[in-house]
Design a protein around this motif. Structure first.
Motif, PDB file in Angstrom:
ATOM      1  N   ASN A  78     -34.138  -8.001 -35.060  1.00 46.53           N
ATOM      2  CA  ASN A  78     -33.172  -9.089 -35.040  1.00 46.53           C
ATOM      3  C   ASN A  78     -32.336  -8.928 -36.307  1.00 46.53           C
ATOM      4  O   ASN A  78     -32.862  -8.980 -37.419  1.00 46.53           O
ATOM      5  CB  ASN A  78     -33.874 -10.451 -35.027  1.00 46.53           C
ATOM      6  CG  ASN A  78     -32.875 -11.580 -34.948  1.00 46.53           C
ATOM      7  OD1 ASN A  78     -31.879 -11.495 -34.243  1.00 46.53           O
ATOM      8  ND2 ASN A  78     -33.131 -12.648 -35.684  1.00 46.53           N
ATOM      9  N   TRP A  79     -31.048  -8.687 -36.117  1.00 49.33           N
ATOM     10  CA  TRP A  79     -30.124  -8.527 -37.231  1.00 49.33           C
ATOM     11  C   TRP A  79     -29.353  -9.824 -37.422  1.00 49.33           C
ATOM     12  O   TRP A  79     -28.840 -10.385 -36.455  1.00 49.33           O
ATOM     13  CB  TRP A  79     -29.137  -7.391 -36.950  1.00 49.33           C
ATOM     14  CG  TRP A  79     -29.789  -6.049 -36.840  1.00 49.33           C
ATOM     15  CD1 TRP A  79     -29.982  -5.331 -35.698  1.00 49.33           C
ATOM     16  CD2 TRP A  79     -30.320  -5.261 -37.897  1.00 49.33           C
ATOM     17  NE1 TRP A  79     -30.610  -4.146 -35.991  1.00 49.33           N
ATOM     18  CE2 TRP A  79     -30.826  -4.077 -37.336  1.00 49.33           C
ATOM     19  CE3 TRP A  79     -30.422  -5.446 -39.276  1.00 49.33           C
ATOM     20  CZ2 TRP A  79     -31.414  -3.074 -38.104  1.00 49.33           C
ATOM     21  CZ3 TRP A  79     -31.019  -4.449 -40.036  1.00 49.33           C
ATOM     22  CH2 TRP A  79     -31.504  -3.281 -39.443  1.00 49.33           C
ATOM     23  N   TYR A 132     -23.034 -13.844 -37.253  1.00 49.64           N
ATOM     24  CA  TYR A 132     -23.702 -13.763 -35.957  1.00 49.64           C
ATOM     25  C   TYR A 132     -25.060 -13.113 -36.137  1.00 49.64           C
ATOM     26  O   TYR A 132     -25.356 -12.548 -37.188  1.00 49.64           O
ATOM     27  CB  TYR A 132     -22.859 -13.026 -34.908  1.00 49.64           C
ATOM     28  CG  TYR A 132     -22.748 -11.530 -35.043  1.00 49.64           C
ATOM     29  CD1 TYR A 132     -23.666 -10.680 -34.444  1.00 49.64           C
ATOM     30  CD2 TYR A 132     -21.680 -10.954 -35.720  1.00 49.64           C
ATOM     31  CE1 TYR A 132     -23.547  -9.308 -34.549  1.00 49.64           C
ATOM     32  CE2 TYR A 132     -21.546  -9.587 -35.821  1.00 49.64           C
ATOM     33  CZ  TYR A 132     -22.487  -8.762 -35.234  1.00 49.64           C
ATOM     34  OH  TYR A 132     -22.369  -7.407 -35.333  1.00 49.64           O
ATOM     35  N   SER A 133     -25.872 -13.216 -35.115  1.00 46.02           N
ATOM     36  CA  SER A 133     -27.138 -12.494 -35.091  1.00 46.02           C
ATOM     37  C   SER A 133     -27.222 -11.756 -33.762  1.00 46.02           C
ATOM     38  O   SER A 133     -26.612 -12.175 -32.776  1.00 46.02           O
ATOM     39  CB  SER A 133     -28.335 -13.431 -35.270  1.00 46.02           C
ATOM     40  OG  SER A 133     -28.476 -14.268 -34.156  1.00 46.02           O
ATOM     41  N   ALA A 134     -27.950 -10.664 -33.767  1.00 44.74           N
ATOM     42  CA  ALA A 134     -28.054  -9.842 -32.560  1.00 44.74           C
ATOM     43  C   ALA A 134     -29.387  -9.114 -32.538  1.00 44.74           C
ATOM     44  O   ALA A 134     -29.996  -8.878 -33.583  1.00 44.74           O
ATOM     45  CB  ALA A 134     -26.906  -8.834 -32.507  1.00 44.74           C
ATOM     46  N   THR A 170     -31.349  -5.611 -31.331  1.00 37.18           N
ATOM     47  CA  THR A 170     -31.184  -4.205 -30.959  1.00 37.18           C
ATOM     48  C   THR A 170     -32.569  -3.585 -30.889  1.00 37.18           C
ATOM     49  O   THR A 170     -33.456  -3.936 -31.658  1.00 37.18           O
ATOM     50  CB  THR A 170     -30.324  -3.450 -32.000  1.00 37.18           C
ATOM     51  OG1 THR A 170     -29.085  -4.132 -32.174  1.00 37.18           O
ATOM     52  CG2 THR A 170     -30.046  -2.028 -31.561  1.00 37.18           C
ATOM     53  N   GLY A 181     -28.760  -1.163 -26.758  1.00 38.97           N
ATOM     54  CA  GLY A 181     -27.982  -2.373 -27.027  1.00 38.97           C
ATOM     55  C   GLY A 181     -28.526  -3.527 -26.211  1.00 38.97           C
ATOM     56  O   GLY A 181     -28.757  -3.388 -25.010  1.00 38.97           O
ATOM     57  N   GLU A 219     -25.611  -7.261 -29.053  1.00 41.81           N
ATOM     58  CA  GLU A 219     -24.686  -7.226 -30.186  1.00 41.81           C
ATOM     59  C   GLU A 219     -23.221  -7.203 -29.749  1.00 41.81           C
ATOM     60  O   GLU A 219     -22.390  -7.862 -30.357  1.00 41.81           O
ATOM     61  CB  GLU A 219     -24.955  -6.052 -31.135  1.00 41.81           C
ATOM     62  CG  GLU A 219     -24.035  -6.145 -32.345  1.00 41.81           C
ATOM     63  CD  GLU A 219     -24.400  -5.231 -33.493  1.00 41.81           C
ATOM     64  OE1 GLU A 219     -23.917  -5.498 -34.597  1.00 41.81           O
ATOM     65  OE2 GLU A 219     -25.134  -4.252 -33.285  1.00 41.81           O
ATOM     66  N   THR A 220     -22.899  -6.475 -28.703  1.00 38.35           N
ATOM     67  CA  THR A 220     -21.507  -6.427 -28.247  1.00 38.35           C
ATOM     68  C   THR A 220     -21.010  -7.828 -27.928  1.00 38.35           C
ATOM     69  O   THR A 220     -19.923  -8.222 -28.355  1.00 38.35           O
ATOM     70  CB  THR A 220     -21.371  -5.510 -27.008  1.00 38.35           C
ATOM     71  OG1 THR A 220     -21.834  -4.199 -27.364  1.00 38.35           O
ATOM     72  CG2 THR A 220     -19.939  -5.427 -26.541  1.00 38.35           C
ATOM     73  N   GLN A 256     -22.259 -10.732 -29.010  1.00 40.67           N
ATOM     74  CA  GLN A 256     -22.252 -11.550 -30.224  1.00 40.67           C
ATOM     75  C   GLN A 256     -21.065 -11.192 -31.116  1.00 40.67           C
ATOM     76  O   GLN A 256     -20.433 -12.061 -31.709  1.00 40.67           O
ATOM     77  CB  GLN A 256     -23.563 -11.393 -30.997  1.00 40.67           C
ATOM     78  CG  GLN A 256     -24.789 -11.819 -30.238  1.00 40.67           C
ATOM     79  CD  GLN A 256     -24.815 -13.309 -29.916  1.00 40.67           C
ATOM     80  OE1 GLN A 256     -23.843 -14.045 -30.065  1.00 40.67           O
ATOM     81  NE2 GLN A 256     -25.937 -13.778 -29.447  1.00 40.67           N
ATOM     82  N   LEU A 257     -20.754  -9.914 -31.188  1.00 44.95           N
ATOM     83  CA  LEU A 257     -19.620  -9.447 -31.980  1.00 44.95           C
ATOM     84  C   LEU A 257     -18.308  -9.981 -31.406  1.00 44.95           C
ATOM     85  O   LEU A 257     -17.441 -10.447 -32.144  1.00 44.95           O
ATOM     86  CB  LEU A 257     -19.619  -7.917 -32.021  1.00 44.95           C
ATOM     87  CG  LEU A 257     -18.694  -7.206 -32.982  1.00 44.95           C
ATOM     88  CD1 LEU A 257     -18.880  -7.686 -34.405  1.00 44.95           C
ATOM     89  CD2 LEU A 257     -18.927  -5.710 -32.915  1.00 44.95           C
TER      90      LEU A 257
END
Length: 144
Positions: free
Chosen positions: A92-93, A107-109, A111, A129, A132-133, A135-136
């Protein structure tokens, strides 16, 4: 899972995160084994060369700069041992703007990474993936 393997995976991603904060695409690529197998969130799969991957990372780092990302926090939330040399690590980033008085989450995502022991060291052999796409895109839209 062996405790030593889990510690090695945590160390790998700690250094990986540090290089993302330093915005060093070339050294980020050193964590990967190429050709890299990338599984997109839309279900597509691709085999990426080192040069192509570095170009994609540079674009991502540019987006981070545009969004004001100054700090990245990554937590290994799950590791599944697939065999004695291969693990699937979920991270979790959380991307933050820590330039102000109080850090602000951009944001958080999530991967997932296929991590393999190769020539005596851990390398990322596959990248999956998750969100993240999406969330970005939300973060970019929120800046508009």
């Amino acid at each position: 899972m062996h405790k030593a393997r889990l510690e090695d995976i945590n160390k790998l991603f700690l250094e990986y995160r540090r290089l993302f904060e330093a915005r060093d695409a070339e050294q980020i690529a050193d964590f990967y084994r190429f050709p890299l197998h990338y599984y997109f969130s839309n279900g597509k799969k691709s085999e990426l060369s080192r040069e192509y991957f570095i170009g994609r990372v540079k674009k991502l780092l540019h987006l981070y700069q545009t969004l004001g990302v100054t700090q990245i926090v990554g937590a290994v939330t799950d590791v599944i041992e697939l065999n004695e040399n291969t693990s699937l690590a979920t991270l979790n980033w959380v991307l933050l703007d820590a330039s102000g008085e109080k850090p602000r989450q951009i944001y958080s995502a999530i991967t997932r990474y296929m991590v393999c022991e190769f020539d005596g060291e851990l390398k990322i052999n596959g990248l999956i993936g998750v969100n993240e796409t999406k969330q970005l895109k939300y973060a970019i839209k929120g800046r508009s």
